[in-house]
Design an enzyme around this catalytic site. Structure first.
Site, short mmCIF file in Angstrom:
data_model
loop_
_atom_site.label_atom_id
_atom_site.label_comp_id
_atom_site.label_asym_id
_atom_site.label_seq_id
_atom_site.Cartn_x
_atom_site.Cartn_y
_atom_site.Cartn_z
N ASP A 174 14.27 160.57 14.56
CA ASP A 174 13.09 161.38 14.89
C ASP A 174 13.16 162.81 14.35
O ASP A 174 12.14 163.50 14.32
CB ASP A 174 12.90 161.44 16.41
CG ASP A 174 12.50 160.10 17.00
OD1 ASP A 174 11.83 159.34 16.29
OD2 ASP A 174 12.87 159.82 18.14
N ARG A 300 -7.50 147.62 9.95
CA ARG A 300 -6.37 146.87 10.49
C ARG A 300 -5.33 147.84 11.05
O ARG A 300 -5.23 148.99 10.60
CB ARG A 300 -5.72 146.00 9.41
CG ARG A 300 -6.70 145.07 8.70
CD ARG A 300 -7.30 144.04 9.64
NE ARG A 300 -8.38 143.29 9.04
CZ ARG A 300 -8.23 142.14 8.40
NH1 ARG A 300 -7.02 141.62 8.26
NH2 ARG A 300 -9.28 141.52 7.89
N ASN A 540 19.38 166.58 -12.57
CA ASN A 540 19.63 167.71 -11.67
C ASN A 540 20.45 168.80 -12.36
O ASN A 540 21.40 169.34 -11.80
CB ASN A 540 20.36 167.23 -10.41
CG ASN A 540 20.22 168.21 -9.25
OD1 ASN A 540 19.22 168.90 -9.14
ND2 ASN A 540 21.23 168.29 -8.41
#
Length: 635
Positions: A174, A300, A540
Site C-alpha cells: 500500500d 464492466r 542509464n
C-alpha cells in the site's frame, strides 16, 4: 511515503568493513500482510549477518513463531536463502498473532529469544508489526526480570542479554508508511495492476466499453493514484481526496467528452477505501450503475484482489529489499544501548535510518486527519511524492478550458533522440499536455534531428497524445543522428516554425546533441533558446541523473528472463552484453547467477551479492571472501 516534514536521519557513514558481528545473534521475521520483495530483504539480512560473523536465525510465521518457539526459530545458513530473491511472498511465513499483543505472549517470546542468545531483531512488516516490535523492546528489561523471578533464566543470562536492539523494514504493497518514499512490495503491486489494465484496454477498445477497476488501498490511495497516472485513467477515486458534491455529473461529462473525441474506451480506477466528502463509500458497482444509467455505456467491473500481492517481485523491489536488508544489519551492529529503534527507509535514492516511532506517529496522523475530514492535511502528510503524483494526475487528466489558458509566446518543440526507451511516449504526452496547459504552442519533431533538418515538424494537440502512456518505443520516431552536420538546416527550420524552446528526450546521443547546439550558439542565434534534455535510455548512462527513463523496464525484462532460463544462460549473457555494456550498477543486485562478466570492471565473480557494494552503491567493489574469490579476466 516520506512525510512533509520527515524525521531526522541517523548518521550512516560507517562502512561494514569496520564492523564485526562475532558473538552476536540476529533474528529476522516477517509479519502482517505479505509483500513481494520480502524474501530479498530476508536474504540480505541473512547473508550480510553471516558475512560479518554473526549468527542469524529465521523466526517462522512472524510473531506467532516467536511466541511458540521450538522449531519455529531456526538458525539460517548461507545456502538456506539461495534462489529466494525472485520468489514472491515470504518463504519464512507471516501470521497475525493475537497472543503477542498480550503481556504473557511477549514474555514467552522473550524467553525463546534469550534461550538462543538473540538480542538483535529485524522486523519486516507494516506499522502495526513495527509498533509491536518497539513495545517489545521497551518492555525487555521488565520481561527479563519476570523470567528471573519465575526461575526460567538466571541473572547472568539477564545481564548478557540486557538490551534488545530493533530495526524495522516496511513491507507493504500500500505504500502507506510515512518516512519512506517507497515500501517493499509497492512497485511489484503496481506492475500487477498495470499488467491487468494493459490487458483490459485491448478488449475495452474492441467493444467500446468502460471498465471500473478496484485496487487495494483501504486506507491509502497510493496504488490507485499512481496506477491511474501510469495508464492515463479517465477518473480515479482515493480515500485521501474524496470528490466534491456533484462529482457524478462531472465524471459522466468527462467520459462523454472523451467518447466524443473518438476515444473507444474509458478506464476508472477505484481504491477499495474510496469515499465521498460525506464519508460514504464509493463502490465499483455504484460507479458502473451510474455510467450505465446516465450514459448508456457498456460498463464492466474488475476487482483485482490478492493478485496484486502475488507474483515475482520487480527488479526495483529486489534491489530495494536487498539494500534495506544490508542497511538493517549495519544499523543493528552500530546500535548502542541508548540508540532508539529505527526503520530503514528510502529517501530519494538512498537507504537511510529514521526513528521508528516518529514515523509510526506520522503515519497515524494521516488517518486521524482523514477521520476529521482534513483531507488536504492528509495529502500533505502523505509526503511530497504523493502530493506531486496527485497534482500531476490532475494536470494531465483534464484539459483546461481554452478561455482559462495563459497567454504565452513560447513555441516548444519536443523530440526523441537515440535508441528507443520505454517511457518516451509517456514523457512526450506529459510535456505536450503541460505545455498546452501553460498556454504554449507545442510542436512534435519526427525522427529526431534527421527529421528536424528535413522539416518533419508539426503542431501537436492535447488529444493527439491520448493513449500514449502505455505505448513502448517512440511514436514520434527516433534516430541517432547528431545535429552537428546539419546546423544550417536545423536553424532554418527553427526560423520557419519560430521554435523558442526545445525539449529532447533520449539517451547519451540526446546529451551530445544539446551540447553541440549549445556550442554552436555563437554562430546561430536560433540556438540561443531554453533547451532541456530528459534522460531516456536503458543504459542509464546520461550524466547528472541517478535513473533514466527505460532503465527500470529493461531491468524487469532481464529478471523475467532469468527464472525461465535458469539452465540456459547464453541468451541472457548476450542480452546483457548488448544492452548493458556501459551500465552495470544494478544487475548483480537484482539477479544472482553463477558467473557474471562486467565489461567495465573486467572481473569474474561467483555468486556476487548485494553486500559487496558500499553503502552508497556507486559501483561494484569486488568480493573478498575465500569462498567467493575474484580473478581478473585474461582477455
Amino acid at each position: 511515503m516520506a512525510g512533509a516534514t520527515g524525521p531526522k536521519r541517523q548518521d550512516t557513514r560507517k562502512f561494514f568493513e569496520n564492523l564485526s558481528g562475532a558473538g552476536k545473534c540476529i533474528a529476522v521475521l516477517t509479519s502482517g500482510g505479505d509483500a513481494q520483495g520480502m524474501n530479498g530483504a530476508v536474504r540480505a539480512v541473512v547473508r550480510m549477518g553471516i558475512y560479518v560473523g554473526a549468527k542469524v536465525y529465521f523466526i517462522h510465521e512472524g510473531y506467532q513463531g516467536m511466541v511458540d518457539g521450538g522449531d519455529y526459530i531456526k538458525e539460517a545458513t548461507w545456502e538456506s536463502v539461495s534462489s529466494v530473491l525472485q520468489v514472491g511472498g515470504t518463504v519464512i511465513g507471516s501470521a497475525r498473532c493475537k497472543e503477542f499483543r498480550s503481556h504473557e505472549g511477549r514474555l514467552k517470546a522473550a524467553h525463546n529469544l534469550v534461550q538462543r542468545g538473540i538480542t538483535y531483531l529485524c522486523v519486516i512488516g507494516g506499522d502495526g508489526s513495527l509498533t509491536g516490535a518497539n513495545l517489545f523492546r521497551e518492555e525487555w528489561s521488565g520481561l527479563l526480570n519476570e523470567l528471573i523471578q519465575q526461575g526460567l533464566i538466571d541473572e547472568e543470562a539477564a545481564r548478557s542479554h540486557s538490551h534488545l536492539h530493533i530495526v524495522g523494514m516496511v513491507g507493504s504493497i500500500d505504500n502507506d508508511f510515512c518516512g519512506t518514499d517507497m515500501t517493499i512490495g509497492t512497485d511489484s503491486a503496481l506492475h500487477r495492476i498495470i499488467e491487468v489494465v494493459d490487458a483490459i484496454m485491448t478488449t475495452a477498445g474492441s467493444h467500446q466499453r468502460t471498465f471500473v477497476l478496484e485496487v487495494m488501498g483501504r486506507h491509502c490511495g497510493y496504488l490507485a493514484l499512481v496506477s491511474a497516472l501510469a495508464c492515463g485513467a479517465d477518473w480515479v477515486f482515493i480515500p485521501e481526496m474524496p470528490p466534491e458534491d456533484g462529482w457524478e455529473d462531472n465524471m459522466c461529462q468527462k467520459l462523454s467528452e472523451n467518447r466524443a473525441d473518438k476515444k473507444r474506451l474509458n478506464i476508472i480506477i477505484v481504491a477499495e477505501g474510496a469515499i465521498d466528502c460525506h464519508n460514504k463509500a464509493i463502490t465499483p458497482d455504484y460507479i458502473k450503475d451510474l455510467v450505465v444509467s446516465c450514459l448508456g455505456f457498456d460498463t464492466r467491473v474488475t476487482i483485482l484482489g490478492h493478485v496484486q500481492r502475488g507474483g515475482t517481485p520487480s527488479a526495483f523491489d529486489r534491489i530495494l529489499a536487498s539494500r534495506m536488508g544490508v542497511e538493517a544489519v549495519l544499523a543493528l551492529l552500530e546500535a548502542s544501548t541508548d540508540t532508539p529503534a529505527c526503520v530503514v527507509s528510502l529517501v530519494g535514492n538512498q537507504a537511510v535510518r529514521l526513528p521508528l516511532m516518529e514515523c509510526v506517529q506520522m503515519t497515524q496522523e494521516v488517518q486521524k486527519a482523514m477521520d476529521e475530514k482534513k483531507f488536504d492535511e492528509a495529502v500533505r502528510l502523505r509526503g511530497r511524492s504523493f502530493e506531486n503524483n496527485l497534482s500531476t494526475y490532475r494536470l494531465l487528466a483534464s484539459q483546461t478550458a481554452r478561455s482559462e489558458l495563459q497567454n504565452s509566446s513560447f513555441n516548444v518543440a519536443v523530440m526523441n533522440v537515440g535508441a528507443p526507451a520505454a517511457g518516451m511516449n509517456a514523457a512526450v504526452r506529459s510535456a505536450v499536455r503541460v505545455g498546452i496547459t501553460e498556454g504554449h504552442k507545442m510542436f512534435a519533431v519526427n525522427d529526431g534531428f534527421e527529421g528536424f533538418y528535413k522539416g518533419q515538424i508539426k503542431e501537436i494537440k492535447w488529444g493527439d497524445v491520448g493513449g500514449w502512456t502505455g505505448q513502448g518505443g517512440s511514436l514520434l520516431g527516433t534516430k541517432r543522428t547528431l545535429p552537428a552536420k546539419h546546423l544550417d538546416a536545423i536553424a532554418e527550420q527553427m526560423r520557419i516554425h519560430n521554435i523558442t524552446a526545445l525539449l529532447v528526450i533520449g539517451g547519451f546521443e540526446a546529451f551530445e546533441s544539446l551540447l553541440e547546439l549549445y556550442e554552436a550558439r555563437a554562430n546561430y542565434k536560433e540556438f540561443c533558446i531554453p533547451m532541456c534534455i530528459l534522460p531516456a535510455t536503458i543504459s542509464n548512462n546520461v550524466p547528472g541523473t541517478d535513473h533514466s527513463l527505460g532503465a527500470d523496464t529493461s531491468l524487469n525484462a532481464i529478471v523475467e528472463v532469468r527464472p525461465k532460463n535458469r539452465n540456459t544462460t547464453n541468451g541472457l549473457e548476450k542480452i546483457m552484453r548488448r544492452q548493458y555494456i556501459n551500465d552495470n550498477k544494478h544487475i548483480n543486485v537484482s539477479i544472482v547467477t553463477d558467473v557474471w562478466y562486467f565489461p567495465s570492471e573486467k572481473k569474474r565473480n561467483s555468486n556476487c551479492l548485494v553486500f559487496f557494494f558500499r553503502i552508497d552503491f556507486d559501483g561494484f567493489k569486488g568480493c573478498n571472501t575465500p569462498e567467493y574469490p575474484c580473478t581478473d579476466l585474461k582477455s
